[in-house]
Design an enzyme around this catalytic site. Sequence first.
Site, PDB file in Angstrom:
ATOM      1  N   ARG A 266       0.888  -1.254  -0.052  1.00  0.00           N
ATOM      2  CA  ARG A 266      -0.101   0.106   0.039  1.00  0.00           C
ATOM      3  C   ARG A 266       0.724   1.344   0.088  1.00  0.00           C
ATOM      4  NH1 ARG A 266      -4.407  -1.914   3.305  1.00  0.00           N
ATOM      5  NH2 ARG A 266      -4.986  -3.792   2.240  1.00  0.00           N
TER       6      ARG A 266
ATOM      7  N   GLU B 229     -13.893 -15.751   9.656  1.00  0.00           N
ATOM      8  CA  GLU B 229     -13.847 -15.185   8.021  1.00  0.00           C
ATOM      9  C   GLU B 229     -13.201 -16.434   7.261  1.00  0.00           C
ATOM     10  OE1 GLU B 229     -11.451 -11.604   5.557  1.00  0.00           O
ATOM     11  OE2 GLU B 229     -10.719 -12.082   7.718  1.00  0.00           O
TER      12      GLU B 229
ATOM     13  N   SER C 239     -14.554  -6.449   2.306  1.00  0.00           N
ATOM     14  CA  SER C 239     -15.063  -5.754   0.984  1.00  0.00           C
ATOM     15  C   SER C 239     -14.067  -6.237  -0.063  1.00  0.00           C
ATOM     16  CB  SER C 239     -14.131  -4.211   1.166  1.00  0.00           C
ATOM     17  OG  SER C 239     -12.766  -4.216   1.335  1.00  0.00           O
ATOM     18  N   GLY C 240     -13.319  -7.390  -0.047  1.00  0.00           N
ATOM     19  CA  GLY C 240     -12.988  -8.131  -1.339  1.00  0.00           C
ATOM     20  C   GLY C 240     -12.513  -7.590  -2.316  1.00  0.00           C
ATOM     21  N   GLY C 241     -11.820  -6.434  -2.259  1.00  0.00           N
ATOM     22  CA  GLY C 241     -11.213  -5.558  -3.424  1.00  0.00           C
ATOM     23  C   GLY C 241     -12.300  -4.751  -4.339  1.00  0.00           C
TER      24      GLY C 241
ATOM     25  N   LYS D 142     -17.669 -13.087   9.150  1.00  0.00           N
ATOM     26  CA  LYS D 142     -17.323 -12.003   8.267  1.00  0.00           C
ATOM     27  C   LYS D 142     -16.973 -12.669   6.815  1.00  0.00           C
ATOM     28  CE  LYS D 142     -13.031  -8.909   7.333  1.00  0.00           C
ATOM     29  NZ  LYS D 142     -12.201  -8.037   7.768  1.00  0.00           N
TER      30      LYS D 142
END
EC number: 4.1.2.13
Length: 358
Positions: free
Chosen positions: A39, A183, A266-268, A225
């Site tokens: 990032r 998750e 959010s998975g991208g 999740k």
Amino acid sequence: MSAYCGKYKDELIKNAAYIGTPGKGILAADESTGTIGKRFASINVENVEENRRSLRELLFTTPGALQHLSGVILFEETLYQKTKDGKPFVDVLKEGGVLPGIKVDKGTVEVAGTNKETTTQGHDDLGKRCAKYYEAGARFAKWRAVLKIGPNEPSQLSIDLNAQGLARYAIICQENGLVPIVEPEILVDGSHDIERCAYVTEKVLAACYKALNEHHVLLEGSLLKPNMVTPGSESKKVSPQLIAEYTVRALQRTVPAAVPAIVFLSGGQSEEEATVNLNAMNKLSTKKPWALSFSFGRALQQSTLKAWGGKTENVVKAQKAFITRCKANSEATLGTYQGDAVLGEGASESLHVKDYKY
């Protein structure tokens, strides 16, 4: 034996319910050092501890942001960090009414004999680590299992291994006072349609709840999740309404009403997409015995990162971008988001990374 009824039972139930408070959700700030490095590279910031600490201080001290959050997931490094004035982050969060959480898995390893499917490691010293994290102020934990959709994937072996792994983690957490976030992420990679994703999601969630039941996990003191049910990344996009219908139906079929809240990853998806899809789910008039909320990492931080760029003089601008996303997602948990958030740079761009490692 029935579900866990040890000394932490009431505390687990109370904390899990609190995390699911309508209007609030979770900030996932538990990126590993390697992931946050990627990032930072995108905004030309060096991946050193002080920069990681500065970013997290920027997020946790944004005026008005914590009122929209009920939990923040931390990486081990962050659990012990402080603001530049010497105040532990854990105290900053608690004073803002936010429960500190901790990522406890140790990443994925390939399962031999499969087509690059994975299982998650970290069980060996988990009990000891959970006790230590509880002592440090953490009150919930996260463990990510990763499954993929392919011609023959996920295999039954992969589904079973990951469901068992999540259940083992969950009961160990509860025995040490931490609410487990379960998750099972089904990656969006691929050209499959929404029906295929729904089928796989239902199959995986059914296996997870069977395993959780067999391990005597207290569902009232746990959270789920999951991924949203969407077409694959190489497939044509569909409307938020369709995503909402398929996702909620998959959950209705598999997630017991005892679970207090479901916090989506959010998975991208882009920041805005993730918010709009969550809002569409909360607008559906159908049976929803659990709160539907968010546990977003990239989808809460992307425009903030872009605005910050590692520069002290940009902190206020970056915090403005962060509060915008917090507020938008808070509204989405109530189904009242109008799509009127001022979109910061990066808010509409897809955050998809193939074969995403956390």
